[in-house]
Design a protein around this motif. Structure first.
Motif, PDB file in Angstrom:
ATOM      1  N   ILE A 177      31.958  76.394  31.132  1.00  0.00           N
ATOM      2  CA  ILE A 177      33.118  75.510  31.275  1.00  0.00           C
ATOM      3  C   ILE A 177      34.372  76.370  31.172  1.00  0.00           C
ATOM      4  O   ILE A 177      34.499  77.183  30.252  1.00  0.00           O
ATOM      5  N   PRO A 178      35.324  76.205  32.090  1.00  0.00           N
ATOM      6  CA  PRO A 178      36.486  77.099  32.146  1.00  0.00           C
ATOM      7  C   PRO A 178      37.605  76.729  31.164  1.00  0.00           C
ATOM      8  O   PRO A 178      38.732  76.437  31.559  1.00  0.00           O
ATOM      9  N   ILE A 179      37.316  76.751  29.891  1.00  0.00           N
ATOM     10  CA  ILE A 179      38.339  76.434  28.890  1.00  0.00           C
ATOM     11  C   ILE A 179      39.364  77.559  28.866  1.00  0.00           C
ATOM     12  O   ILE A 179      39.028  78.719  28.646  1.00  0.00           O
ATOM     13  N   GLY A 180      40.606  77.216  29.141  1.00  0.00           N
ATOM     14  CA  GLY A 180      41.687  78.193  29.134  1.00  0.00           C
ATOM     15  C   GLY A 180      41.838  78.982  30.420  1.00  0.00           C
ATOM     16  O   GLY A 180      42.733  79.806  30.533  1.00  0.00           O
ATOM     17  N   VAL A 181      40.996  78.742  31.426  1.00  0.00           N
ATOM     18  CA  VAL A 181      41.097  79.453  32.707  1.00  0.00           C
ATOM     19  C   VAL A 181      42.127  78.731  33.563  1.00  0.00           C
ATOM     20  O   VAL A 181      41.985  77.543  33.840  1.00  0.00           O
ATOM     21  N   LYS A 182      43.178  79.466  33.976  1.00  0.00           N
ATOM     22  CA  LYS A 182      44.268  78.859  34.733  1.00  0.00           C
ATOM     23  C   LYS A 182      44.353  79.387  36.154  1.00  0.00           C
ATOM     24  O   LYS A 182      45.194  78.956  36.918  1.00  0.00           O
ATOM     25  N   ASP A 183      43.475  80.300  36.497  1.00  0.00           N
ATOM     26  CA  ASP A 183      43.517  80.941  37.813  1.00  0.00           C
ATOM     27  C   ASP A 183      42.339  80.452  38.652  1.00  0.00           C
ATOM     28  O   ASP A 183      41.177  80.681  38.300  1.00  0.00           O
ATOM     29  N   GLY A 222      32.203  81.884  38.745  1.00  0.00           N
ATOM     30  CA  GLY A 222      31.178  80.843  38.772  1.00  0.00           C
ATOM     31  C   GLY A 222      31.311  79.776  37.706  1.00  0.00           C
ATOM     32  O   GLY A 222      30.303  79.256  37.227  1.00  0.00           O
ATOM     33  N   TYR A 223      32.539  79.434  37.327  1.00  0.00           N
ATOM     34  CA  TYR A 223      32.737  78.387  36.330  1.00  0.00           C
ATOM     35  C   TYR A 223      32.476  77.007  36.923  1.00  0.00           C
ATOM     36  O   TYR A 223      32.575  76.796  38.127  1.00  0.00           O
ATOM     37  N   TYR A 224      32.177  76.050  36.060  1.00  0.00           N
ATOM     38  CA  TYR A 224      32.026  74.654  36.450  1.00  0.00           C
ATOM     39  C   TYR A 224      33.417  74.056  36.616  1.00  0.00           C
ATOM     40  O   TYR A 224      34.295  74.292  35.784  1.00  0.00           O
ATOM     41  N   PHE A 225      33.646  73.325  37.695  1.00  0.00           N
ATOM     42  CA  PHE A 225      34.915  72.636  37.850  1.00  0.00           C
ATOM     43  C   PHE A 225      34.758  71.416  38.743  1.00  0.00           C
ATOM     44  O   PHE A 225      33.803  71.307  39.501  1.00  0.00           O
ATOM     45  N   VAL A 226      35.703  70.488  38.628  1.00  0.00           N
ATOM     46  CA  VAL A 226      35.714  69.278  39.436  1.00  0.00           C
ATOM     47  C   VAL A 226      36.625  69.529  40.626  1.00  0.00           C
ATOM     48  O   VAL A 226      37.786  69.896  40.465  1.00  0.00           O
ATOM     49  N   ASP A 227      36.098  69.340  41.820  1.00  0.00           N
ATOM     50  CA  ASP A 227      36.855  69.565  43.048  1.00  0.00           C
ATOM     51  C   ASP A 227      37.933  68.494  43.194  1.00  0.00           C
ATOM     52  O   ASP A 227      37.634  67.306  43.276  1.00  0.00           O
ATOM     53  N   LYS A 228      39.181  68.919  43.210  1.00  0.00           N
ATOM     54  CA  LYS A 228      40.299  67.979  43.315  1.00  0.00           C
ATOM     55  C   LYS A 228      41.085  68.186  44.603  1.00  0.00           C
ATOM     56  O   LYS A 228      42.272  67.892  44.672  1.00  0.00           O
ATOM     57  N   THR A 229      40.424  68.667  45.641  1.00  0.00           N
ATOM     58  CA  THR A 229      41.139  68.913  46.890  1.00  0.00           C
ATOM     59  C   THR A 229      41.649  67.618  47.513  1.00  0.00           C
ATOM     60  O   THR A 229      42.698  67.622  48.158  1.00  0.00           O
ATOM     61  N   VAL A 262      59.825  65.050  44.219  1.00  0.00           N
ATOM     62  CA  VAL A 262      59.443  65.465  42.870  1.00  0.00           C
ATOM     63  C   VAL A 262      58.096  64.828  42.549  1.00  0.00           C
ATOM     64  O   VAL A 262      57.866  63.662  42.863  1.00  0.00           O
ATOM     65  N   ASN A 263      57.215  65.590  41.930  1.00  0.00           N
ATOM     66  CA  ASN A 263      55.923  65.062  41.488  1.00  0.00           C
ATOM     67  C   ASN A 263      55.803  65.268  39.992  1.00  0.00           C
ATOM     68  O   ASN A 263      56.035  66.366  39.495  1.00  0.00           O
ATOM     69  N   LEU A 264      55.432  64.220  39.279  1.00  0.00           N
ATOM     70  CA  LEU A 264      55.265  64.286  37.833  1.00  0.00           C
ATOM     71  C   LEU A 264      53.785  64.190  37.509  1.00  0.00           C
ATOM     72  O   LEU A 264      53.108  63.244  37.917  1.00  0.00           O
ATOM     73  N   PHE A 265      53.266  65.180  36.786  1.00  0.00           N
ATOM     74  CA  PHE A 265      51.862  65.209  36.399  1.00  0.00           C
ATOM     75  C   PHE A 265      51.767  64.945  34.910  1.00  0.00           C
ATOM     76  O   PHE A 265      52.025  65.829  34.098  1.00  0.00           O
ATOM     77  N   THR A 266      51.414  63.736  34.557  1.00  0.00           N
ATOM     78  CA  THR A 266      51.267  63.385  33.141  1.00  0.00           C
ATOM     79  C   THR A 266      49.787  63.247  32.831  1.00  0.00           C
ATOM     80  O   THR A 266      49.136  62.297  33.233  1.00  0.00           O
ATOM     81  N   ARG A 267      49.258  64.218  32.170  1.00  0.00           N
ATOM     82  CA  ARG A 267      47.855  64.224  31.767  1.00  0.00           C
ATOM     83  C   ARG A 267      47.759  64.845  30.375  1.00  0.00           C
ATOM     84  O   ARG A 267      48.625  65.619  29.969  1.00  0.00           O
ATOM     85  N   PRO A 268      46.690  64.540  29.649  1.00  0.00           N
ATOM     86  CA  PRO A 268      46.514  65.139  28.320  1.00  0.00           C
ATOM     87  C   PRO A 268      46.310  66.653  28.397  1.00  0.00           C
ATOM     88  O   PRO A 268      46.086  67.207  29.475  1.00  0.00           O
ATOM     89  N   ARG A 269      46.353  67.278  27.250  1.00  0.00           N
ATOM     90  CA  ARG A 269      46.074  68.705  27.166  1.00  0.00           C
ATOM     91  C   ARG A 269      44.696  68.994  27.742  1.00  0.00           C
ATOM     92  O   ARG A 269      43.780  68.187  27.655  1.00  0.00           O
ATOM     93  N   ARG A 270      44.538  70.183  28.309  1.00  0.00           N
ATOM     94  CA  ARG A 270      43.256  70.657  28.836  1.00  0.00           C
ATOM     95  C   ARG A 270      42.709  69.756  29.951  1.00  0.00           C
ATOM     96  O   ARG A 270      41.519  69.573  30.087  1.00  0.00           O
TER      97      ARG A 270
END
Length: 60
Positions: free
Chosen positions: A7-13, A21-28, A41-49
């Motif tokens: 799981i890519p905890i802390g991976v921002k790239d 080869g990390y697990y991730f959810v495709d958000k294309t 303008v786009n506002l992204f309001t989501r919890p941490r992580r």
């Protein structure tokens, strides 16, 4: 323990996420929706992580 991807905890790239080869959810589709709306303008309001930085990196 099988073929579990890390799981890519802390991976921002996104490139590192794919290359390592990390697990991730495709958000294309979410990115397509953002680009199609062409908001000034786009506002992204989501919890941490929740992948805000990673999604912006994918847009970049």
């Amino acid at each position: 323990m099988g073929n579990f991807k890390p799981i890519p905890i802390g991976v921002k790239d996104f490139k590192r996420l794919v290359d390592d080869g990390y697990y991730f959810v495709d958000k294309t589709l979410m990115i397509k929706e953002i680009l199609d709306k062409k908001g000034a303008v786009n506002l992204f309001t989501r919890p941490r992580r929740f992948g805000k930085t990673l999604n912006l990196n994918m847009l970049q």
